[in-house]
Design an enzyme around this catalytic site. Structure first.
Site, PDB file in Angstrom:
ATOM      1  N   ASP A  80       2.576  30.974  28.114  1.00 48.93           N
ATOM      2  CA  ASP A  80       3.967  31.291  27.857  1.00 48.93           C
ATOM      3  C   ASP A  80       4.190  32.771  28.155  1.00 48.93           C
ATOM      4  O   ASP A  80       3.309  33.461  28.657  1.00 48.93           O
ATOM      5  CB  ASP A  80       4.342  30.948  26.411  1.00 48.93           C
ATOM      6  CG  ASP A  80       3.504  31.732  25.390  1.00 48.93           C
ATOM      7  OD1 ASP A  80       2.625  32.509  25.810  1.00 48.93           O
ATOM      8  OD2 ASP A  80       3.729  31.555  24.181  1.00 48.93           O
TER       9      ASP A  80
ATOM     10  N   ASN B 241     -44.910  19.243  40.487  1.00 54.59           N
ATOM     11  CA  ASN B 241     -46.182  18.950  39.808  1.00 54.59           C
ATOM     12  C   ASN B 241     -46.427  17.456  39.674  1.00 54.59           C
ATOM     13  O   ASN B 241     -47.548  16.964  39.908  1.00 54.59           O
ATOM     14  CB  ASN B 241     -46.180  19.597  38.415  1.00 54.59           C
ATOM     15  CG  ASN B 241     -46.414  21.091  38.477  1.00 54.59           C
ATOM     16  OD1 ASN B 241     -46.995  21.592  39.432  1.00 54.59           O
ATOM     17  ND2 ASN B 241     -45.944  21.808  37.464  1.00 54.59           N
TER      18      ASN B 241
END
Length: 859
Positions: free
Chosen positions: A316, A645
């Site tokens: 606003d 891994n």
């Protein structure tokens, strides 16, 4: 009413402090459940609610009963340690957030020992006498003791969109809720007027509490939560495929079924970033604390991502772009001459109104200060956001006077005549061109203009709806609310951050356009509430992309604008602090309010600013983006390293005559590599990651995981060659050497993949660097510590270490080369990351701000 007070054991002076405390302690079971899991064993048990953790616990118990008690104990210990770490981090984060929320939590005004006190709504107990004013949430179901022009919004309970008038007259307790005008209910809020009520029921005993407990509705899923869910699906797909394939191959090679199952399960755990929930909680809580230091309080942690990815901010005018302190400029007749009568009538209207205490009425009261001791109030029709006017019926010397003040078009709508500076009334039709010309002229100067009208004939001693008609337009009250100093620069900063501003105001088009030009918002394209009303949904979606200024907007139309911007593909924020802003705050992706807002607005907001200042907002956006960027770092680090891994381990298990690592060693490796990443919340963030909005991009994460996982696997297979070919390692030595290489390389590579820049140009945060080096040293020392043999480790030969150093150096250099290739063409001339290659996908239409391509960081 005395009978009710006696039954509740209270009086009009309220409860004593001791009695209220006693009732609070005995009534905890009826309070509404809170979503926080910050206390008790429930949070600890929550760490084991994921399927993989549950499977591990079952597998450990199974191994124990099948005689493999050592592995069972190790697996169980590692799972419990991981769970405790997650519990500790989430609990610490939750407590930190609760402390921040206490700063902006709505309060209820109660009478304790006959004195007004502010308490948390959950501390209100049956028998408490509460004072209600506009914007207050009703803290429980209660009966009205007194009511003064009270209007309450009960939409959450009844679905009725218009405020309900309330009065203290007693009604039958069997009346349906929608007709109980003598009572107020939890889940509603005061729109205008004031009241004193005695609370009869609280928490789950209330009508609203019964509904909420029955439905237990979750809040809408945020963009961040949606991204986490989709990421979880990605991991689930990969994990299931890997586990099933590895388990099948190992069984096919006639390896022990239990060992094969535990190995495959451990691989799944290794691929899964177990600490992700804890890491997310810690990152968000850490970000919330940093944002609090910038005067931005986060009420809902998951909204931080939306805050950082916000591309459009709707706001606003008053208090956001202007000072928010209205000052009376003048009071003039319809022809522009100073009018003392207009000022007096406006002062009467503002002095006797009992609705929402607003800056305009305060400004009029402070400016005029007339002697009105002879006047008395007979009735009031409070201001509402559809009528946009306020009427007060006054009496003096046996005569009645109705004074109306409000938006000029809405006041003119109930007038039939207009009075000039000479005191002569003329038909409104003949005066209308003069009134509109003066109105437009004042508005074009950026002044706020209100209309004042009155009526004396045909009035009784009470106000009825038909009285607000046939009035005489008297003149204008002109107010000035100056633009905040430096707001144009802040709007430019937001634009550079990729956040465009759209101003939504109830002021007329001329005031809005003047303001737009002053603050640097495009004022050439403007959409009014009347024009918006005539647009279809599709038409509005097309228009919002072109328009940054919306004038003469009704409260309900704010929702339409925000929804249209969302449907156009943008993440939308809305900042509001009024009673009429609650709905828009809910609709926006991120609702932003201020500490001085009414309770209903703060309750609806995701973010609360301690200052209503766009400068504070810009700082908060940067911190929100830094928080999100650090969360994404963990996702990329964990998935790429773990995938590499696990991919290497899966391949080795098919080539070796033994399992490459024991299940307990895999779990320990996963725990150690996660430890440094627990400190990622305090890591530095490269400047370009805060220069524009970002979102989750699952495709990017998948590509990153595959590329850097394969680079990781190359170093693993080099280690295989070193151990098997050069050192001729047996089973135990092979596992020890590969464990050490995997943990050390996965820990150090965190420092590489945490940034797009070369390692030497973007320094990690000190806690992250310290934790990474500590894990490396601990891993190198692990084979020589007491209990190493119990874990399946042994001493490594001296030649292994220089070879390990060479492998890790090659790995780091390879990762740097892969990173440069992966992000190739990822910067334009200004050093900005383009949307198509962004780490987290940004939506179409984003305006990227510039950022230096150097190693600038956000601390």
């Amino acid at each position: 009413m005395p009978a009710l007070l006696e039954e509740l054991g209270t009086s009009a002076r309220g409860l004593s402090t001791e009695e209220a405390s006693r009732r609070s302690s005995t009534g905890t079971s009826t309070r509404l459940r809170r979503t926080s899991r910050a206390r008790g064993p429930r949070l600890f048990l929550h760490q084991f609610e994921n399927p993989i953790a549950a499977l591990l616990l079952v597998a450990a118990i199974l191994a124990f009963f099948l005689g493999d008690r050592a592995d069972a104990a190790i697996i169980l210990a590692i799972v419990l340690v991981s769970g405790f770490l997650g519990f500790w981090q989430e609990r610490k984060a939750a407590h930190a957030v609760e402390q921040l929320l206490a700063m902006v939590r709505p309060k209820a005004t109660v009478l304790r020992d006959g004195v007004e006190r502010q308490v948390a709504p959950e501390e209100v107990v049956p028998g408490d006498v509460v004072l209600l004013s506009p914007g207050d949430n009703v803290p429980g179901d209660g009966r009205l003791l007194t009511a003064n022009d009270l209007f309450v919004d009960e939409a959450a309970l009844t679905g009725e969109s218009y405020p309900v008038a309330k009065a203290e007259a007693a009604l039958s307790p069997d009346a349906p809720l929608a007709r109980r005008t003598d009572a107020v209910f939890l889940g509603s809020h005061v729109v205008s007027g004031s009241a004193v009520a005695v609370i009869v029921k609280t928490g789950r005993d209330t009508d609203f509490g019964a509904i909420s407990e029955r439905l237990r509705l979750r809040p809408p899923e945020t963009e961040f939560e949606r991204g986490v869910r989709r990421f979880g699906y990605l991991l689930l797909e990969i994990t299931l495929l890997l586990v099933l394939a590895i388990f099948a191959f190992n069984v096919a090679f006639h390896r022990p079924t239990l060992d094969s199952f535990l190995f495959a399960l451990a691989l799944a755990v290794g691929l899964t970033p177990q600490l992700l929930p804890g890491i997310i909680s810690v990152n968000l809580a850490h970000g919330a604390r940093r944002m609090a230091a910038s005067k931005v309080i986060v009420r809902r942690l998951s909204s931080i991502e939306n805050f950082g990815s916000m591309e459009v901010l709707c706001c606003d005018k008053t208090g956001t772009l202007t000072e928010g302190v209205a000052r009376v400029h003048s009071a003039v007749s319809m022809t522009g001459e100073a009018s003392e009568r207009t000022l007096l009538y406006a002062y009467l209207n503002s002095s006797f109104e009992k609705g929402y205490d607003n800056p305009i009425d305060r400004a009029i009261r402070e400016h005029a200060r007339r002697d009105i001791s002879g006047w008395r109030k007979l009735g009031e029709k409070p201001y509402d956001f559809s009528r946009k006017r306020l009427s007060v019926l006054l009496g003096k010397d046996g005569e009645a006077l109705l004074v109306t003040k409000g938006a000029v078009p809405n006041v003119l709508g109930i007038c039939t005549t207009a009075e000039g500076s000479d005191g002569v009334a003329v038909p409104l039709e003949s005066a209308l061109p003069i009134i509109q010309s003066r109105f437009q002229e004042l508005s074009a100067r950026g002044l706020r203009v209100l209309g004042v009208a009155y009526r004396t004939a045909g009035l009784g001693q009470r106000l009825v709806p038909d009285d607000e008609a046939g009035m005489t337009f008297l003149g204008f009250v002109v107010l000035h609310d100056p633009v905040k100093q430096g707001v144009a620069d802040i709007i430019r900063q937001l634009r550079e951050l990729g956040v465009s501003l759209k101003v939504i105001t109830g002021d007329n088009r001329w005031v809005a356009q003047t303001l737009g030009r002053q603050v640097g918002v495009n004022a050439d394209e403007l959409l009014t509430g009347a024009e918006l009303h005539d647009l279809s949904e599709a038409g509005l979606i097309g228009r919002v992309a072109e328009v940054d200024l919306f004038a003469e907007i009704e409260p309900a139309q704010k929702d339409r604008i925000i929804l249209a911007v969302k449907k156009a593909g943008h993440v939308v924020g809305f900042i509001g602090d009024g009673i009429n802003d609650a709905s828009a705050l809910h609709v926006a992706d991120v609702g932003i309010s201020v500490d001085s807002a009414v309770d209903v607005a703060k309750e609806a907001a995701d973010i609360v600013l301690l200052e209503k200042d766009l400068g504070v907002l810009a700082t908060g956006v940067r911190e929100g983006r830094a928080t999100f960027a650090n969360t994404m770092k963990y996702v990329l680090m964990a998935t790429s390293s773990n995938f590499g891994n696990m991919f290497s381990m899966a391949g080795a298990s098919l080539l070796l005559p033994f399992l490459p690592l024991l299940p307990s060693q895999i779990l320990l490796m996963n725990l150690l590599t996660d430890l440094p990443e627990m400190f990622i919340a305090s890591d530095r963030v490269d400047a370009e990651m805060t220069a524009r909005p970002h979102r989750w991009d699952i495709r990017f994460i998948r590509r990153f995981m595959l590329l850097f996982g394969l680079v990781s696997s190359v170093s693993d297979y080099l280690t295989f060659g070193l151990l098997l070919v050069v050192l001729g390692a047996p089973e135990r030595l092979f596992r020890t050497g590969w464990f050490v290489e995997s943990v050390v390389s996965a820990t150090l590579i965190v420092l590489v993949v945490r940034t797009r820049h070369p390692l030497h140009r973007s320094r990690p945060g000190r806690p992250l660097l310290t934790a990474a080096l500590a894990v490396v040293l601990a891993t190198l020392a692990l084979p020589y510590l007491p209990g190493a043999e119990f874990l399946g480790f042994q001493h490594l030969p001296p030649p292994f270490y220089p070879a390990l150093g060479a492998i890790i150096l090659v790995y780091v250099l390879s990762a740097e080369i892969a990173k440069r290739w992966f992000y190739r063409g990822d910067r334009d001339a200004a050093g900005v990351v383009p949307r198509s290659a962004a780490l987290i996908e940004a939506p179409l239409g984003t305006t990227a701000g510039s950022a230096e391509s150097g190693a600038g960081t956000v601390r």
